[in-house]
Write an enzyme that holds these catalytic residues in place. Structure first.
Site, PDB file in Angstrom:
ATOM      1  N   HIS A 476       0.829   5.775 -10.178  1.00  0.00           N
ATOM      2  CA  HIS A 476       1.908   6.422 -10.919  1.00  0.00           C
ATOM      3  C   HIS A 476       2.191   7.802 -10.349  1.00  0.00           C
ATOM      4  CE1 HIS A 476       1.365   3.798 -14.739  1.00  0.00           C
ATOM      5  NE2 HIS A 476       2.388   3.394 -14.036  1.00  0.00           N
ATOM      6  N   GLU A 712       6.366 -12.979   7.387  1.00  0.00           N
ATOM      7  CA  GLU A 712       5.375 -11.911   7.211  1.00  0.00           C
ATOM      8  C   GLU A 712       3.965 -12.392   7.513  1.00  0.00           C
ATOM      9  OE1 GLU A 712       5.566 -10.572   3.146  1.00  0.00           O
ATOM     10  OE2 GLU A 712       6.184 -12.552   2.460  1.00  0.00           O
ATOM     11  N   ASP A 736       3.817  -6.481   5.987  1.00  0.00           N
ATOM     12  CA  ASP A 736       2.741  -7.470   5.961  1.00  0.00           C
ATOM     13  C   ASP A 736       2.553  -8.125   7.322  1.00  0.00           C
ATOM     14  OD1 ASP A 736       1.526  -7.343   3.505  1.00  0.00           O
ATOM     15  OD2 ASP A 736       2.924  -8.699   2.532  1.00  0.00           O
TER      16      ASP A 736
END
Length: 847
Positions: A476, A712, A736
């Site tokens: 956060h 990916e 990725d």
């Protein structure tokens, strides 16, 4: 197990064999600590199998980090420890697998753990397994020196009622007791595991004093009369312990305890521990970061030139004992009320700062304050005579620690939120401020970690960047820093602490480093780079609506990566020609139930409508898994969630949820130009299975949309020529793809800087994909962060990538970058890049 509770009669408990093999009495154990009953009465088994079963029903009360020992506590309070092998703690879990976790309820015969007998047998002193009662009860061995069957044969029976432990009050008179406290740095190489813990308990039993031990490093505290409680302190070599002894013979007891610790509690220890400086010192790697820099992981993008300022959270001392229960309870209520009020003020401030969309973080903090888990624990401590400050501090630290141990990674990562709201209350109780308003201008703030509320309350006229020794790139705090345009670097090495406040630094989070004591030339270069970037951004904004066409007439579609309708509306204003990636998981995350069909349709219609019929929107199907869990979608714990059940594999294994999403997309398709894309495709059979489902739903709905896949996984790129015959488009997820190709976790604190999409191996996979698509008349886009890298854009364009999908703020600048290029020169550049053998050479090519 047989458990009888008859009024007026002693408790009886029968334990079955946890392993098959030859049954021995505990005195016959090959381990002298076990044989001497230092841990407790029980049995030993020379095993003939390798799966440990529960000998009784109860709750898992202890599970050693090395997985070799597990304890069960029965409903009557008897605790049974099973210790596999001798000296197996040194294996640190290698060769062991666990099937339970602390707090699990288990039944007789349930599998607890297993081990590789060949591996463990070759490494350990013995495979002989001990089962012992750690709560003081004694019993008899049933049929010793016989072969027993795991989970079936009774091997030990307790027939006497457990001796009730005398309370501290009855052992000695309070007026004769004294309390002593000493600190000690633990020297045992593997911490307080079973053997040293048992030895410590035997020392303490000689005295009439109560002993408490606090692990100051993690806040865990326990009485020193329980083996599992001592092991639960989670100590390691070098743990800072606080030993408190209370009683009439406290002085003698403390001396004996300290002597025991110094001598290693039965283990060989060294009197010399690494100093803090030695612990921080690392060898220079053969492949290292920029010379004179401190590397880290980007949490929020940007560059800043400023002065380093260390902020160390120190709270003043506070009393442990309260002045009165009612007064202390009143203080606690006051602190919680003031914290609630300040959180509401924070939410209002965020609205003013135009980051109100992230205010749910602090709404969640308000809910945490209403959670009884912390406050009830604190109230109980206050009622036992503790101060509000002491009780609250211990309570929220314990709650945060429990969250960190949860199997759910998302919940475990929220422990910092518990600490954030806990410190907010504690500061009000202490009457101290927690702000940073006295910091000097142009501060690059350095902390151990930073909480979300600290980010929001920073004075952004003074703080221009953040670096932390810990923290997460997706926390956060990181999200808020990005929203406030504060560059933020996490997981920088502890060596940054050696630099004094006021040290000149250049923070470049985009490159993942902080340059310390830069030269004037380096500062001037960075200033020029910042000014140039600002001017380019301003100029690009003025022509953001113009298409991205190279100087020689080659068009590249510039699309946006978005997560909601608000992003879509901003993307249109910034000149996006399409959406190359809609992360549909925004509908599924941080909620208690799966989104309904109506919710999904409404959300997709809003986004498609915002983009309009002329701007296609690629909707990626749900991409969650062990690394991005859902509360209502239980998944097994995985050693490596990036290689587990995630992406399209969720849809394949749970087709009902997947089918609902596809139906919602098709139902909303009328509002714009929708496309469907599947994440984490690694083989043709996966794609065919999910496409078959889409075709079935399209036929029912009478709607047809284009269907593509993300490239990916390296296997998908290597099979691109086969996929190209069956897909409508490719979109390469370079984040990725790079991670999997280079076998480096992109969030790794030391290796993340090596995850670079311009690596020649990654470029070759991109080239292979584009060529396969072109051959079949299909198109290829890129939706990873590489698409917005200024040095990468010419190479990607030259490789024939037809769409670059990027973050919304970067759209004008990337469009302007494409307009400055010559397509033929880009092709030549790309061909040369494919011949190179290092990232450094590729980047020099485009610098």
């Amino acid at each position: 197990m047989t458990l009888l509770k008859n009024e007026g009669k002693p408790c009886q408990l029968s334990l079955v064999a946890p392993l098959s093999g030859m049954l021995l009495s505990i005195e016959e154990s090959a381990d002298p600590v076990f044989a001497g009953r230092l841990i407790g009465d029980g049995v030993a088994i020379n095993p003939t199998d390798s799966v440990v079963l529960a000998p009784c029903a109860g709750t898992i009360s202890q599970l050693h980090d090395s997985k070799h020992a597990v304890a069960i506590k029965t409903d009557s309070g008897v605790e049974v420890l099973i210790h596999v092998g001798i000296d197996t703690v040194v294996l640190r879990g290698e060769g062991f697998e666990t099937n339970v976790k602390i707090g699990d309820k288990v039944s007789v015969g349930q599998e607890l753990l297993s081990f590789d007998p060949e591996f463990v047998g070759a490494k350990a002193a013995s495979l002989q397994t001990a089962m012992m009662i750690t709560t003081g009860e004694t019993g008899v061995v049933v049929n010793p020196r016989t072969e027993v069957k795991a989970g079936q044969d009774t091997v030990f029976a307790i027939g006497a009622e457990p001796e009730k432990q005398m309370s501290t009050e009855s052992k000695y008179s309070r007026q004769d007791s004294i309390t002593l406290t000493e600190d000690f740095v633990l020297k045992n190489p593997l911490g307080l595991h079973a053997r040293p813990s048992a030895t410590l308990i035997q020392i303490i039993k000689r005295f009439n004093s109560e002993v408490m031990i606090l692990n100051k490093d993690n806040g865990k505290e326990s009485k020193a009369n329980s083996l599992t409680a001592l092991m639960g302190l989670q100590t390691v070599l070098g743990s800072n312990l606080q030993i408190t002894v209370t009683g009439p013979d406290a002085k003698d007891a403390m001396e004996a305890i300290l002597d025991g610790f110094r001598s290693g509690l039965g283990e060989e220890v060294s009197d010399v521990l690494p100093s803090a400086d030695e612990a921080m010192e690392e060898e220079a790697p053969l492949l290292g970061p920029v010379e004179g820099s401190d590397g880290g992981v980007k949490a929020a993008p940007g560059m800043a030139i400023g002065k380093l300022h260390h902020l160390i959270h120190e709270l003043p001392d506070y009393p442990e004992e309260g002045v009165g229960v009612s007064d202390e309870l009143g203080q606690l209520d006051y602190g919680i009320q003031k914290a609630q009020e300040s959180l509401q003020q924070l939410v209002t401030k965020m609205e003013v700062d135009h980051v109100g969309g992230h205010a749910e973080v602090f709404v969640a903090h308000q809910q945490l304050l209403e959670d009884p888990a912390i406050s009830e624990r604190a109230r109980e401590l206050i009622e036992s005579g503790k101060s509000a400050m002491w009780a609250w501090h211990r309570s929220f630290l314990a709650e945060a620690d429990e969250m960190r141990k949860l199997d759910n990674p998302m919940l475990a990562a929220r422990a910092i939120d518990v600490e954030d709201v806990g410190l907010r209350v504690l500061r009000y109780l202490m009457g101290v401020e927690g702000g940073t308003d006295q910091l000097p201008e142009n501060t690059i703030l350095c902390l151990e970690d930073i909480t979300p509320s600290e980010v929001v309350t920073l004075d952004r006229k003074r703080v221009i960047g953040i670096v932390t020794l810990h923290g997460g790139a997706t926390s956060h705090a990181a999200i808020l820093a990005g929203s406030l345009n504060i560059p933020y670097l996490v997981n920088v090495p502890a060596s940054v602490r050696q630099y004094e406040n006021g040290t000149d630094v250049i923070l470049n989070t985009n490159k993942g480093y902080m340059l310390v004591n830069p030269t004037q030339e380096e500062i001037a270069r960075t200033v020029a780079r910042q000014e140039r970037a600002a001017a380019e951004h301003e100029a690009a904004l003025k022509v953001a609506d113009q298409p991205a066409v190279t100087l020689d007439g080659h068009h590249v579609e510039i699309a946006a990566n978005i997560a909601n309708q608000d992003d879509a509306e901003k993307a249109v204003k910034m000149g996006a020609e399409a959406v190359g990636l809609l992360r549909s998981e925004f509908l599924y995350m941080e909620r208690a139930t799966e989104p309904s069909m109506d919710e999904q349709v409404k959300a997709y219609e809003g986004i498609l409508g915002a983009m309009g019929k002329d701007r296609p929107v690629i909707i990626r199907t749900l991409d969650v898994g062990g690394d991005k869990p859902l509360a209502y979608l239980p998944l097994p714990r995985e050693e490596n969630p990036f290689l587990g059940e995630r992406g399209v594999r969720i849809g394949i294994n749970r087709p009902t949820m997947f089918r609902k999403q596809v139906r919602a997309i098709l139902k909303a398709a009328h509002a714009g130009h929708a496309r469907i894309m599947f994440p984490m495709i690694s083989s043709l059979d996966e794609f065919r299975a999910v496409k078959k489902l889409v075709l079935e739903e399209q036929e029912k709905a009478g709607v047809t949309v284009e269907v593509g896949i993300m490239i990916e996984v390296p296997s998908a790129a290597l099979l691109a020529d086969h996929f190209a015959k069956e897909v409508d488009f490719f979109s390469i997820g370079t984040n990725d793809l790079t991670q999997y190709t280079l076998a480096v976790d992109r969030g790794h604190p030391k290796l993340a800087a090596r995850v670079d999409g311009l690596h020649p191996a990654v470029l070759r996979l991109i080239d292979m994909t584009v060529k396969a698509a072109n051959k079949e008349g299909k198109w290829t886009g890129i939706c990873g962060s590489l698409a917005s890298d200024p040095n990468a854009v010419p190479i990607l364009v030259g490789l024939g990538v037809q769409e670059l999908s990027i973050s919304v703020p970067a759209i004008p600048v990337v469009k302007a970058r494409v307009r400055s290029l010559n397509y033929e020169q880009c092709q030549s550049l790309a061909r040369e890049a494919l011949t190179l053998d290092s990232v450094e050479d590729v980047r020099r090519l485009t610098a």
